[in-house]
Design a protein around this motif. Sequence first.
Motif, mmCIF file in Angstrom:
data_model
loop_
_atom_site.group_PDB
_atom_site.id
_atom_site.type_symbol
_atom_site.label_atom_id
_atom_site.label_comp_id
_atom_site.label_asym_id
_atom_site.label_seq_id
_atom_site.Cartn_x
_atom_site.Cartn_y
_atom_site.Cartn_z
ATOM 1 N N ARG A 110 24.822 92.152 85.077
ATOM 2 C CA ARG A 110 24.533 93.573 85.287
ATOM 3 C C ARG A 110 25.124 94.208 83.915
ATOM 4 O O ARG A 110 26.251 94.462 83.896
ATOM 5 C CB ARG A 110 24.783 94.359 86.200
ATOM 6 N N PRO A 111 24.386 94.592 82.718
ATOM 7 C CA PRO A 111 25.092 94.993 81.527
ATOM 8 C C PRO A 111 25.777 96.509 82.014
ATOM 9 O O PRO A 111 24.823 97.092 82.859
ATOM 10 C CB PRO A 111 23.927 95.010 80.327
ATOM 11 N N ASP A 112 26.477 97.069 81.083
ATOM 12 C CA ASP A 112 26.795 98.315 81.117
ATOM 13 C C ASP A 112 25.557 99.081 80.489
ATOM 14 O O ASP A 112 24.959 98.731 79.413
ATOM 15 C CB ASP A 112 28.187 98.651 79.996
ATOM 16 N N ARG A 113 25.553 100.283 81.136
ATOM 17 C CA ARG A 113 24.294 101.141 80.626
ATOM 18 C C ARG A 113 22.897 100.374 80.511
ATOM 19 O O ARG A 113 22.226 100.188 79.492
ATOM 20 C CB ARG A 113 24.562 101.760 79.231
ATOM 21 N N ALA A 114 22.728 99.802 81.977
ATOM 22 C CA ALA A 114 21.554 98.736 81.943
ATOM 23 C C ALA A 114 20.101 99.411 81.452
ATOM 24 O O ALA A 114 19.408 98.621 80.978
ATOM 25 C CB ALA A 114 21.435 98.337 83.550
ATOM 26 N N VAL A 115 19.840 100.753 81.921
ATOM 27 C CA VAL A 115 18.769 101.231 81.549
ATOM 28 C C VAL A 115 18.504 101.120 80.044
ATOM 29 O O VAL A 115 17.385 100.823 79.622
ATOM 30 C CB VAL A 115 18.678 102.608 81.998
ATOM 31 N N ILE A 116 19.529 101.790 79.165
ATOM 32 C CA ILE A 116 19.528 101.687 77.877
ATOM 33 C C ILE A 116 19.430 100.226 77.344
ATOM 34 O O ILE A 116 18.462 99.967 76.403
ATOM 35 C CB ILE A 116 20.789 102.234 77.043
ATOM 36 N N VAL A 117 20.229 99.438 77.902
ATOM 37 C CA VAL A 117 20.281 97.911 77.462
ATOM 38 C C VAL A 117 18.504 97.298 77.672
ATOM 39 O O VAL A 117 18.323 96.912 76.710
ATOM 40 C CB VAL A 117 20.983 97.090 78.034
ATOM 41 N N TYR A 118 17.874 97.512 78.776
ATOM 42 C CA TYR A 118 16.892 96.927 79.052
ATOM 43 C C TYR A 118 15.706 97.379 78.380
ATOM 44 O O TYR A 118 14.808 96.490 77.883
ATOM 45 C CB TYR A 118 16.445 97.000 80.482
ATOM 46 N N THR A 119 15.661 98.816 78.069
ATOM 47 C CA THR A 119 14.656 99.540 76.961
ATOM 48 C C THR A 119 14.885 98.802 75.934
ATOM 49 O O THR A 119 13.627 98.458 75.339
ATOM 50 C CB THR A 119 14.865 100.889 77.051
ATOM 51 N N ASN A 120 16.028 98.628 75.283
ATOM 52 C CA ASN A 120 15.965 98.237 73.864
ATOM 53 C C ASN A 120 15.618 96.441 73.961
ATOM 54 O O ASN A 120 15.097 96.223 72.803
ATOM 55 C CB ASN A 120 17.559 98.413 73.443
ATOM 56 N N LEU A 121 15.923 95.898 75.223
ATOM 57 C CA LEU A 121 15.501 94.521 75.064
ATOM 58 C C LEU A 121 13.962 94.366 74.922
ATOM 59 O O LEU A 121 13.297 93.801 74.050
ATOM 60 C CB LEU A 121 15.875 94.185 76.533
ATOM 61 N N ILE A 122 13.034 95.469 75.676
ATOM 62 C CA ILE A 122 11.746 95.282 75.559
ATOM 63 C C ILE A 122 11.211 95.738 74.144
ATOM 64 O O ILE A 122 10.458 95.087 73.595
ATOM 65 C CB ILE A 122 11.182 96.457 76.695
ATOM 66 N N LYS A 123 11.901 96.697 73.819
ATOM 67 C CA LYS A 123 11.487 97.340 72.412
ATOM 68 C C LYS A 123 11.698 96.005 71.267
ATOM 69 O O LYS A 123 11.112 95.927 70.303
ATOM 70 C CB LYS A 123 12.236 98.501 71.776
ATOM 71 N N ARG A 124 12.670 95.213 71.553
ATOM 72 C CA ARG A 124 13.024 94.262 70.355
ATOM 73 C C ARG A 124 12.106 93.110 70.573
ATOM 74 O O ARG A 124 11.746 92.453 69.484
ATOM 75 C CB ARG A 124 14.388 93.749 70.791
#
Length: 574
Positions: A110-124
Amino acid sequence: MMFLPTTIEEVKKLGWEQLDVILVSGDTYIDTSYNGTAIVGKWLFKHGFKVGIIAQPDVDSDKDITRLGEPKLYWGISGGCVDSMVANYTATKKKRRTDDFTPGGQNTKRPDRAVIVYTNLIKRFFKGSPVPIVISGIESSLRRITHYDYWSNSLRRPIVFDAKADIISYGMGEKSMLELAKALRDNKPWEDIRGLCYISKEEKHGYLKIPSFEECKKDKYKFIEAFNTFYQNCDPITAKGLYQQCGDRFLVQNPPCENYTTEELDAIYSLNFEKDVHPYYKQMGEVRALDTIRNSVTTHRGCYGECNFCAIAIHQGRTVISRSEDSIIKEVEEIASSPKFKGYIADVGGPTANMYNIECSKKLKLGACKDRRCLYPEKCPALKINHNSQIELLKKLKRIDNVKKIFIASGIRYDMILDDTKCGQIYLEEIVRDHVSGQMKIAPEHTEDKVLNLMGKRGKAPLKEFKDKFYEINGKLGMKQFLTYYLIAAHPGCNEKDMLDLKRFASKELRVNPEQVQVFTPTPSTYSTLMYYTEIDPFTGKKLFVEKDNNRKQKQKDIVIPRENSFRKKYKRK
């Protein structure tokens, strides 16, 4: 019963060409009503949508996030059952090594600030995609307006800005996520759907304006004003829409979803969950959380306790909505009929176990009062407390075949038991006799009235009265059970003298050496966190002592539980 697909092979087996919605979660995929991602997924599926789940995706590659392709309607992202920063760090900001919602138990997925990280992952990996990203779950819900973030020691913008997502679904999301899916499928406007927040270039006509992010950063009293307005507009019956300026754009918060009915709650909890970890993730290791939740039953949602350190009022709401007795009995019967069932129900409860079927009739019609709370500083006369429904429910559950014992592990408000002059004594006898195993856990949180007032809890008198009643019942029943107490150190307004007084009271009046003391964690969107950041009592406007040094916070805890005792206890467990 079935799991929702998490691999493309499962999608093809179902005969689906493309998923409508893909849900991404910081927890592993446990198909249970205790997992918000599973509930929302199953609810959408029940209403005809094709849904897949990606749990704990690898954040350094595209191997997980792209494996189900791109959804037709939207991505739904949740950090998990708890805020990812709370899951990853202790109250004194030490990294947690274990995670009960991760296969194998190691806190590595589970990454820190998971919501932000997962959103950026999709956008990437889906660059330029027009498919909207909806963030939800408790991490997004409690960070939906300008909020204090303990881990960076700063005020942060509404999370939709930092995540660069399109929409927030806040609170309990079944209704808003379903309405959004229908609107997107039918090419209809979704901007007025209740329970959603989004970014706008314009102010929202007819909505309340709260102080901007920039004003909150400059002036702590403006931040208090913003939070007060936010808190007062969380009730579905009375709430108005809100908007908050951030730079040259605006966060728009629609009013919350309407209260669920008993029938709706029954439908949600009858969604035929597997009560197990999806096989794809199960092969990765044991998931400890499953041990408890597999044989636990939710009886209701919401809590009107309104403790200042708790976010339930903001996320689940202040109105208790209960399932029907038939629905609960049916779920326990299903659990008890499983070949793996060993006879023990781990919990029958909710945010507060003994609020089941107890709610103010005035509140149900007119909404939560703005000028008083239900239980603090005393019980409101309009709230009629009677535990009879719970007593009858527990009696019926005990008679179900294969059930040996039913535990109540959810918190119990002992002041409510004392307030119930008709059935309080009978309820407590029922709990002591049949639903406790050796010890009953209660959460006074503190013993000093000054600190309890800041927590939004009654003084120490009800605690002593309840303790005497508990041991009197034990004597009457010929039992030797005991009470354990959950306590908080370093809450805003609490100093070392208060902890010394707590220790003396526990020793003299409660006759115990407390073993369960935690250091206060300032989680987003609570009044206690507001006090922690501003060092101001938001109810009086007066300055407040707040311990912010982690070593001195630990010292407050050590006054009650000396460090050598904790080490000795930990060594014994090993």
